[in-house]
Design a protein around this motif. Sequence first.
Motif, PDB file in Angstrom:
ATOM      1  N   ARG A 150       0.837  -1.198   0.000  1.00 56.82           N
ATOM      2  CA  ARG A 150       0.000   0.000   0.000  1.00 56.82           C
ATOM      3  C   ARG A 150       0.878   1.257   0.000  1.00 56.82           C
ATOM      4  NH1 ARG A 150      -3.256  -2.097   3.292  1.00 56.82           N
ATOM      5  NH2 ARG A 150      -2.208  -1.452   5.189  1.00 56.82           N
ATOM      6  N   HIS A 151       1.888   1.266   0.844  1.00 57.74           N
ATOM      7  CA  HIS A 151       2.790   2.412   0.904  1.00 57.74           C
ATOM      8  C   HIS A 151       3.600   2.538  -0.383  1.00 57.74           C
ATOM      9  CE1 HIS A 151       6.473   4.631   2.011  1.00 57.74           C
ATOM     10  NE2 HIS A 151       5.583   5.415   2.586  1.00 57.74           N
ATOM     11  N   ALA A 152       4.120   1.426  -0.883  1.00 57.68           N
ATOM     12  CA  ALA A 152       4.949   1.448  -2.095  1.00 57.68           C
ATOM     13  C   ALA A 152       4.172   1.998  -3.292  1.00 57.68           C
ATOM     14  CB  ALA A 152       5.484   0.056  -2.396  1.00 57.68           C
ATOM     15  N   ARG A 153       2.905   1.633  -3.396  1.00 59.53           N
ATOM     16  CA  ARG A 153       2.082   2.086  -4.531  1.00 59.53           C
ATOM     17  C   ARG A 153       1.935   3.607  -4.581  1.00 59.53           C
ATOM     18  NH1 ARG A 153      -0.558  -1.392  -7.653  1.00 59.53           N
ATOM     19  NH2 ARG A 153      -0.504  -3.588  -7.056  1.00 59.53           N
ATOM     20  N   GLU A 154       2.154   4.280  -3.460  1.00 61.61           N
ATOM     21  CA  GLU A 154       2.037   5.736  -3.395  1.00 61.61           C
ATOM     22  C   GLU A 154       3.345   6.441  -3.738  1.00 61.61           C
ATOM     23  OE1 GLU A 154       0.775   6.457   0.604  1.00 61.61           O
ATOM     24  OE2 GLU A 154      -1.168   5.485   0.314  1.00 61.61           O
ATOM     25  N   LEU A 155       4.416   5.693  -3.957  1.00 67.77           N
ATOM     26  CA  LEU A 155       5.743   6.287  -4.124  1.00 67.77           C
ATOM     27  C   LEU A 155       6.135   6.433  -5.592  1.00 67.77           C
ATOM     28  CD1 LEU A 155       7.516   4.291  -1.299  1.00 67.77           C
ATOM     29  CD2 LEU A 155       6.820   6.700  -1.241  1.00 67.77           C
ATOM     30  N   PRO A 156       7.019   7.401  -5.880  1.00 66.75           N
ATOM     31  CA  PRO A 156       7.513   7.574  -7.246  1.00 66.75           C
ATOM     32  C   PRO A 156       8.215   6.306  -7.745  1.00 66.75           C
ATOM     33  CG  PRO A 156       8.175   9.431  -5.860  1.00 66.75           C
ATOM     34  CD  PRO A 156       7.567   8.391  -4.956  1.00 66.75           C
ATOM     35  N   GLY A 157       7.981   5.999  -9.010  1.00 68.03           N
ATOM     36  CA  GLY A 157       8.661   4.874  -9.640  1.00 68.03           C
ATOM     37  C   GLY A 157       8.048   3.514  -9.374  1.00 68.03           C
ATOM     38  N   PHE A 158       6.918   3.448  -8.653  1.00 60.60           N
ATOM     39  CA  PHE A 158       6.328   2.140  -8.339  1.00 60.60           C
ATOM     40  C   PHE A 158       6.051   1.368  -9.617  1.00 60.60           C
ATOM     41  CE2 PHE A 158       2.777  -0.747  -7.946  1.00 60.60           C
ATOM     42  CZ  PHE A 158       3.179  -1.529  -6.873  1.00 60.60           C
ATOM     43  N   ARG A 159       6.512   0.120  -9.636  1.00 60.21           N
ATOM     44  CA  ARG A 159       6.210  -0.800 -10.732  1.00 60.21           C
ATOM     45  C   ARG A 159       6.630  -2.201 -10.304  1.00 60.21           C
ATOM     46  NH1 ARG A 159      10.371   2.501 -12.201  1.00 60.21           N
ATOM     47  NH2 ARG A 159      12.320   1.653 -12.986  1.00 60.21           N
ATOM     48  N   PRO A 160       6.190  -3.212 -11.020  1.00 56.93           N
ATOM     49  CA  PRO A 160       6.617  -4.570 -10.691  1.00 56.93           C
ATOM     50  C   PRO A 160       8.142  -4.696 -10.821  1.00 56.93           C
ATOM     51  CG  PRO A 160       4.750  -4.628 -12.195  1.00 56.93           C
ATOM     52  CD  PRO A 160       5.204  -3.194 -12.110  1.00 56.93           C
ATOM     53  N   ARG A 161       8.735  -5.457  -9.947  1.00 58.18           N
ATOM     54  CA  ARG A 161      10.188  -5.664  -9.978  1.00 58.18           C
ATOM     55  C   ARG A 161      10.635  -6.192 -11.340  1.00 58.18           C
ATOM     56  NH1 ARG A 161      14.455  -6.127  -6.504  1.00 58.18           N
ATOM     57  NH2 ARG A 161      13.140  -5.789  -4.706  1.00 58.18           N
ATOM     58  N   THR A 162       9.819  -7.034 -11.983  1.00 57.58           N
ATOM     59  CA  THR A 162      10.200  -7.599 -13.282  1.00 57.58           C
ATOM     60  C   THR A 162      10.420  -6.508 -14.320  1.00 57.58           C
ATOM     61  OG1 THR A 162       7.859  -7.957 -13.778  1.00 57.58           O
ATOM     62  CG2 THR A 162       9.110  -9.846 -12.903  1.00 57.58           C
ATOM     63  N   GLU A 163       9.619  -5.435 -14.274  1.00 52.94           N
ATOM     64  CA  GLU A 163       9.815  -4.311 -15.200  1.00 52.94           C
ATOM     65  C   GLU A 163      11.128  -3.603 -14.914  1.00 52.94           C
ATOM     66  OE1 GLU A 163       6.523  -1.598 -15.377  1.00 52.94           O
ATOM     67  OE2 GLU A 163       5.074  -3.226 -15.729  1.00 52.94           O
ATOM     68  N   TRP A 164      11.439  -3.395 -13.641  1.00 52.26           N
ATOM     69  CA  TRP A 164      12.683  -2.743 -13.271  1.00 52.26           C
ATOM     70  C   TRP A 164      13.887  -3.589 -13.698  1.00 52.26           C
ATOM     71  CZ3 TRP A 164      16.669  -4.017  -9.867  1.00 52.26           C
ATOM     72  CH2 TRP A 164      17.600  -3.005  -9.635  1.00 52.26           C
ATOM     73  N   VAL A 165      13.806  -4.916 -13.499  1.00 58.58           N
ATOM     74  CA  VAL A 165      14.900  -5.817 -13.895  1.00 58.58           C
ATOM     75  C   VAL A 165      15.131  -5.726 -15.402  1.00 58.58           C
ATOM     76  CG1 VAL A 165      15.578  -8.257 -14.098  1.00 58.58           C
ATOM     77  CG2 VAL A 165      14.655  -7.387 -11.934  1.00 58.58           C
ATOM     78  N   ALA A 166      14.071  -5.722 -16.187  1.00 60.29           N
ATOM     79  CA  ALA A 166      14.200  -5.616 -17.648  1.00 60.29           C
ATOM     80  C   ALA A 166      14.852  -4.289 -18.032  1.00 60.29           C
ATOM     81  CB  ALA A 166      12.835  -5.767 -18.315  1.00 60.29           C
ATOM     82  N   GLU A 167      14.460  -3.214 -17.354  1.00 57.93           N
ATOM     83  CA  GLU A 167      15.055  -1.907 -17.620  1.00 57.93           C
ATOM     84  C   GLU A 167      16.548  -1.906 -17.278  1.00 57.93           C
ATOM     85  OE1 GLU A 167      15.007   2.416 -15.522  1.00 57.93           O
ATOM     86  OE2 GLU A 167      13.039   1.479 -15.808  1.00 57.93           O
ATOM     87  N   MET A 168      16.917  -2.508 -16.151  1.00 60.61           N
ATOM     88  CA  MET A 168      18.327  -2.551 -15.751  1.00 60.61           C
ATOM     89  C   MET A 168      19.151  -3.409 -16.715  1.00 60.61           C
ATOM     90  SD  MET A 168      18.902  -0.540 -13.278  1.00 60.61           S
ATOM     91  CE  MET A 168      17.614   0.537 -13.920  1.00 60.61           C
ATOM     92  N   ALA A 169      18.586  -4.525 -17.168  1.00 64.74           N
ATOM     93  CA  ALA A 169      19.304  -5.379 -18.129  1.00 64.74           C
ATOM     94  C   ALA A 169      19.574  -4.599 -19.404  1.00 64.74           C
ATOM     95  CB  ALA A 169      18.499  -6.641 -18.415  1.00 64.74           C
ATOM     96  N   LYS A 170      18.593  -3.834 -19.853  1.00 61.24           N
ATOM     97  CA  LYS A 170      18.774  -3.017 -21.064  1.00 61.24           C
ATOM     98  C   LYS A 170      19.835  -1.943 -20.814  1.00 61.24           C
ATOM     99  CE  LYS A 170      16.199  -0.309 -24.423  1.00 61.24           C
ATOM    100  NZ  LYS A 170      14.902   0.220 -24.819  1.00 61.24           N
ATOM    101  N   ARG A 171      19.766  -1.275 -19.665  1.00 59.64           N
ATOM    102  CA  ARG A 171      20.736  -0.238 -19.340  1.00 59.64           C
ATOM    103  C   ARG A 171      22.158  -0.804 -19.250  1.00 59.64           C
ATOM    104  NH1 ARG A 171      19.928   3.377 -14.012  1.00 59.64           N
ATOM    105  NH2 ARG A 171      17.915   3.723 -15.015  1.00 59.64           N
ATOM    106  N   MET A 172      22.269  -2.036 -18.779  1.00 57.73           N
ATOM    107  CA  MET A 172      23.574  -2.690 -18.641  1.00 57.73           C
ATOM    108  C   MET A 172      24.057  -3.319 -19.951  1.00 57.73           C
ATOM    109  SD  MET A 172      23.140  -4.507 -14.948  1.00 57.73           S
ATOM    110  CE  MET A 172      22.663  -3.550 -13.517  1.00 57.73           C
ATOM    111  N   GLY A 173      23.215  -3.213 -20.978  1.00 56.64           N
ATOM    112  CA  GLY A 173      23.597  -3.758 -22.281  1.00 56.64           C
ATOM    113  C   GLY A 173      23.507  -5.259 -22.383  1.00 56.64           C
ATOM    114  N   ILE A 174      22.684  -5.847 -21.548  1.00 58.10           N
ATOM    115  CA  ILE A 174      22.558  -7.313 -21.555  1.00 58.10           C
ATOM    116  C   ILE A 174      21.110  -7.756 -21.724  1.00 58.10           C
ATOM    117  CG2 ILE A 174      24.675  -7.756 -20.282  1.00 58.10           C
ATOM    118  CD1 ILE A 174      23.129  -7.845 -17.723  1.00 58.10           C
TER     119      ILE A 174
END
Length: 188
Positions: free
Chosen positions: A163-187
């Motif tokens: 509930r608290h996390a949903r109110e914070l900037p950048g909230f999204r499923p961890r899987t989306e963040w992992v995909a973004e980081m893999a792309k940023r890392m070039g992998i």
Amino acid sequence: MSSTTLGRAGLSLSHMGFYVNDMAKMEDFYARVLEFTVTDRGSLDTPHGKVGLVFLSRDPVVHHQIVLASGRPAQLPFNPINQISLEADSLATLRLFYRRFVEEKMEEISPVTHGNAISFYARDPEGNRLEIFIDTPWYVDQPMRVPVDFALADDALMASVERHARELPGFRPRTEWVAEMAKRMGIG
């Protein structure tokens, strides 16, 4: 998943070593309270004198995850260790160690959420800050830290954190963040 599987040269964080003042007290804490096993011990001659070493692990495949080294001055003006973080395999394990730390009357025990994790912080016998944590299925922008109530039942605790996390900037499923980081890392 190994680093080479992700397309990067194989390099991963393996272990850490830090200087201690009272070897027996620190070995007792890491072995008895955190359930590390002493895998080896000995001493080495160095340019600065003899250093005693105790190697500890919680994994039978890994010779050591922590090395305690003698030689820490009794008084330090500043502790350069920000934190030593250990990931628990479940909320039940996180709670088990939290209770153990409370029973041991460890200093500065504080349960918190970072939105992307639930953890508690405390000090080891020589004042090094420890974090024991579990990841949550969400990501939120960091840094972020608010207290949580470990007296809540598991479902209520997780619902409160979400509930608290949903109110914070950048909230999204961890899987989306992992995909973004893999792309940023070039992998990705």
